[in-house]
Design a protein around this motif. Structure first.
Motif, PDB file in Angstrom:
ATOM      1  N   LEU A  53      -4.487   0.948  -1.276  1.00 28.54           N
ATOM      2  CA  LEU A  53      -3.880  -0.351  -1.247  1.00 28.54           C
ATOM      3  C   LEU A  53      -3.436  -0.355  -2.763  1.00 28.54           C
ATOM      4  O   LEU A  53      -4.526  -0.071  -3.737  1.00 28.54           O
ATOM      5  N   LEU A  80       1.038  -1.194   0.182  1.00 28.54           N
ATOM      6  CA  LEU A  80       0.127   0.075  -0.064  1.00 28.54           C
ATOM      7  C   LEU A  80       0.701   1.130   0.103  1.00 28.54           C
ATOM      8  O   LEU A  80       2.108   1.280   0.295  1.00 28.54           O
ATOM      9  N   ILE A 117      -2.929  -5.657   6.407  1.00 29.47           N
ATOM     10  CA  ILE A 117      -3.069  -4.268   6.023  1.00 29.47           C
ATOM     11  C   ILE A 117      -2.542  -3.512   7.244  1.00 29.47           C
ATOM     12  O   ILE A 117      -1.670  -2.538   7.041  1.00 29.47           O
TER      13      ILE A 117
END
Ligand code: FES
Length: 848
Positions: free
Chosen positions: A731, A721, A823
């Motif tokens: 992302l 990202l 993430i």
């Protein structure tokens, strides 16, 4: 075409046919198309024009038919998916969707295709950005955006229109006749097989529990004189395409082409009992039963061929005129996977595809019965509120029946519009429960543990002396991770059509993941025998764990009984948010300790409220304690794709990354050093290796990864990202490596994994159910509750690790569990900001 202005009617052309309908200022075009003209390609999804499921073309322009008054289309031409191509042919965009398999449940597909057609008409060769912009208003909750993008890109109208294939996702035999009693409640030798089925051969494999716990109880099939094999399974298809996957398994075991096999799914009168379609159990359980049944049938047919002296491929000839029932012994190799996994037939995807892209598939909300009326139920502002008082005097009229049974109040009318209008005249006062506001959730869960019985009860497991291990650790981590309540948001809201027969038996068509459980619920609620209730589950528009109960079926049955007509009830999107249930919120505390050279020595992990799935981790730590404590949740909560595994993996895989940083050790090395499981190590190396081996990274770029084991499948997800100067996160790439044993249908598997990545982005980044005191939701609409759209989803790469020597595990849930921690770890890599609360970036920007 001329308008009918001032005549009290509206004239419109629908798919080239001029038609006239009564003018009603409150009626939307969508209601008229669906409920008056039986044109069901346009789907109800949100009721506010923000999901795109109801898209039609009005004189060539895409519009939202749910927000278009029918009066506004007087004299104009409406094109729905049904009119896009001549019968038997496909428009190039339909063809491209079919070839790319750009759907799962397919509920969004008609709207998606029409938006794409309009784009192609307006723009020659649109690029990816134009496609994303044009389709941003169309939601696909199944998350098939990557394929949709590819399909729209390939669907140029310059492509010659091609003939479509016939849909085969309906049984080839008429199954309208009901047996005397449901076959799962009747001993095998007492079932009235041939009162329902045509002549032929029935083969039964009885339930067998010696192989361990299973959701499925035995299996049976019918071989007809037309050479078609019709198998019965209690599993259902909510978009995961297990209709194709299970058909492939059966066809392979029978050694027949896929086109000779049909599945009847989720019909409680005709199918073997099944606990439900959940927990990624379709392939392991029903697949195993159907494989055993297919092999047993193959053996039977070979024996029959010898006695009848016919060659083995003339199956229809062998069974024509027979009325034979064989209870077959279960083949001894029932649990073993075949030595090699033959590739699925190339047309496997097409089992469900043609009816989806042409709009001919009938979802539960599309079912129509003769004389059917529409029902609507009076609901409180929050689930579990109680009725203090109600005035109904102004509700009934010549066309509206009011039904009141205790606290249950509903209306039945000729159209949904009439029902809605009537119910709006009711005046009700409700008492809310005393429950905390969202801001006080964590404190409330900590202060209010509860006792639960059974598998949902408290879990406390310890090995070694974790207190001593933590006290003596050189490096320690103490952190709390949280996840919010989130909503399932299937594109098709709950719907049911109930019809009472003269003999006091009841048939309900509905979308549920647990048809046999709903049968029991309905029978209990209406005080009738279970055997009198038939639940039929047409393939439906998404569940994700949210359709495990039968309230809408009970509502339709009550209203139909009182009205004396078949009644359809379809929940609005607001009903779906307020009166369904959510994924449980979680509060997870982790304490971990390690030696200075990177050995984990102590691990304590406590999950409040969410559950035990995924609590036991894969890492070798000598002293550890794992606790799950149920708590008093202020909202209704229940199953959701991945259950608590998403929360527990978010916490554990974030903590592993935090430990790696504190120990100044590579995060992959730290994991591998504590793993004995070679399969998890393999997916971690595959995902991390793929993302690391690419181009140089720019400033503000981060990568992160995470992995885990769930439902006997192995997953690792790596994310790349970028964070811009405004602290917005974009992302740019997701890589997921997956191992679920033997791969049955790689296309369907890849589709499930890609979909899980899209859906998982919502829960990871921005989805949260917001609520006030009393359990009143404050974002109960799709304009207030954000789900991922095509513009949110980056390129997704899937790496499949096939294990043909191992039994297949399911794949509907496990892929979702590693995305959020990957993430969070990537954000830390890019910014040194550690986010411990899901959703990670609800505002779209990182905190300063
Ligand atoms: Fe798009 Fe299911 S395929 S919502």
């Amino acid at each position: 075409m001329q308008a009918n202005e001032g005549s009290g009617t509206v004239r419109l052309m629908v798919n080239g046919v001029i038609t006239q309908v009564l003018l009603d200022p409150d009626r939307s075009l969508l209601d008229v198309l669906r409920d008056e003209l039986d044109v069901t390609g346009p789907k109800p999804g949100c009721g506010e024009g923000v999901c795109g499921a109801c898209t039609v073309l009005l004189d060539g322009e895409p519009i939202r038919s749910c927000r278009t008054a029918v009066a506004a289309v007087d004299g104009r031409g409406v094109l729905t998916i049904e009119g896009l191509a001549p019968p038997g042919e496909l428009h190039p965009v339909q063809q491209a969707f079919l070839e790319h398999g750009a759907f799962q449940c397919g509920y969004c597909t008609p709207g998606m295709i029409l938006s794409a057609v309009a784009l192609h008409e307006a723009t020659a060769d649109p690029g990816d950005e134009s496609i994303r912009a044009a389709l941003e208003g169309n939601i696909c909750r199944c998350g098939t955006y990557r394929r949709i993008l590819a399909a729209v890109s390939d669907g140029s109208p310059d492509t010659e229109s091609v003939r479509g294939v016939d849909s085969v996702d309906v049984p080839s035999i008429d199954l309208d006749r009901r047996p005397r009693a449901p076959w799962d409640l009747t001993p095998t030798n007492e079932r009235d097989w041939f009162d329902v089925l045509p002549d032929g051969l029935v083969v039964v494999v009885e339930a067998d529990r010696s192989g361990g716990w299973s959701t499925t109880s035995g299996a049976w099939l019918h071989v007809g004189g037309d050479g078609i094999v019709t198998a019965f399974t209690g599993k259902v298809d909510a978009g995961q395409d297990n209709r194709t996957g299970l058909s492939v398994i059966l066809a392979e075991a029978l050694e027949l082409p896929l086109s000779h096999v049909r599945l009847v799914m989720g019909d409680t009168d005709l199918c073997p009992y099944d606990m439900g379609t959940f927990g990624s159990r379709s392939t392991p359980d029903a697949g195993r039963e159907l494989r055993a049944l297919g092999r047993a049938t193959r053996d039977r047919l070979e024996e029959l061929a010898k006695t009848l002296d016919v060659v083995g491929d003339r199956i229809g000839d062998m069974v024509r005129g027979l009325r034979r029932i064989d209870v077959a012994a279960r083949p001894r190799d029932r649990d073993s996977a075949p030595e090699s996994a033959p590739a699925p037939p190339p047309d496997a995807r097409r089992l469900t595809g043609p009816s989806i892209v042409t709009g001919s598939r009938r979802y539960p909300s599309d079912v129509v019965r003769p004389g059917m009326r529409h029902g609507m139920v009076l609901r409180p502002p929050a689930a579990d509120a109680t009725l203090r008082s109600v005035e109904l005097d102004a509700v009934a009229d010549d066309h509206v029946t009011v039904v009141q049974e205790g606290a249950f109040i509903g209306v039945v009318a000729r159209t949904p519009t009439e029902a809605r209008r009537a119910l709006a005249r009711a005046k009700s006062v409700w008492d809310l429960l005393e429950t905390p506001r969202e801001a006080d959730l964590e404190a409330h869960l900590r202060a209010n543990p509860i006792d639960e019985e059974g598998w949902e009860g408290r879990f406390d497991q310890a090995t070694g002396d974790v207190d001593a291990a933590l006290a003596s650790a050189n490096v320690r981590l103490e952190a709390t991770y949280t996840t919010a309540f989130i909503a399932h948001v299937p594109m098709e809201t709950r719907a049911a059509v109930a019809e009472w027969n003269d003999d006091e038996r009841l048939t309900i068509w509905t979308g549920t993941q647990v048809p046999f459980g709903v049968r029991e619920e309905v029978a209990g609620a209406l005080a009738i025998p279970e055997a009198a209730v038939r639940i039929i589950v047409p393939d439906f528009g998404g569940g994700f764990g949210g359709k495990h109960a039968g309230p809408v079926a009970i509502e339709a049955a009550r209203l139909a009984r009182a009205a004396g007509n078949p009644v359809k009830v379809r929940w609005t999107r607001e009903d779906e948010f307020r009166h369904g249930y959510s994924r449980p919120a979680a509060v997870i505390d982790i304490e971990a300790g390690a030696t200075r050279d990177g050995r984990l020595t102590g691990w304590r992990m406590t999950n409040l409220n969410a559950g035990t799935f995924g609590l036991e981790g894969p890492y070798e730590v000598p002293d550890q304690r794992l606790v799950y404590q149920p708590a008093d949740a202020p909202l209704r909560q229940g199953s959701y794709r991945g259950l608590a595994a998403t929360a527990n993996h978010f916490a554990r895989e974030s903590a592993m990354d935090e430990l790696a940083v504190a120990l100044e050790i590579d995060a992959l090395e730290l994991r591998l050093a504590h793993l004995e499981d070679e399969r998890l190590a393999a997916v971690l190396k595959a995902a991390a290796g793929r993302i690391e081996s690419t181009r140089e990274r720019e400033r503000g770029t981060g990568i992160g990864f995470a992995g885990g084991i769930e439902k006997d499948a192995y997953v690792a997800t790596a994310v790349e990202l970028q964070v811009d100067g405004d602290r917005r996160v974009r992302l740019t790439r997701i890589v997921t490596a997956f191992d679920c044993g033997r791969i049955v249908n790689p296309d369907a598997l890849t589709n499930q994994i890609e979909g899980a990545m899209s859906m998982g982005l919502g829960g990871a980044l921005f989805e949260a159910v917001h609520f006030d005191a009393g359990g009143v939701l404050t974002n109960a609409s799709l304009s207030d509750y954000r789900v991922p759209r095509i513009t949110d989803v980056p390129p997704v790469e899937v790496i499949l690790l096939d294990r043909p020597d191992l039994p297949s595990a399911g794949a509907g849930e496990t892929p979702i569990i590693a995305l959020a921690p990957a993430i969070a770890n990537a954000i830390f890599a890019a910014t040194s900001v550690r986010l411990r609360d899901m959703p990670l970036i609800p505002s779209g920007r990182l905190p300063d």
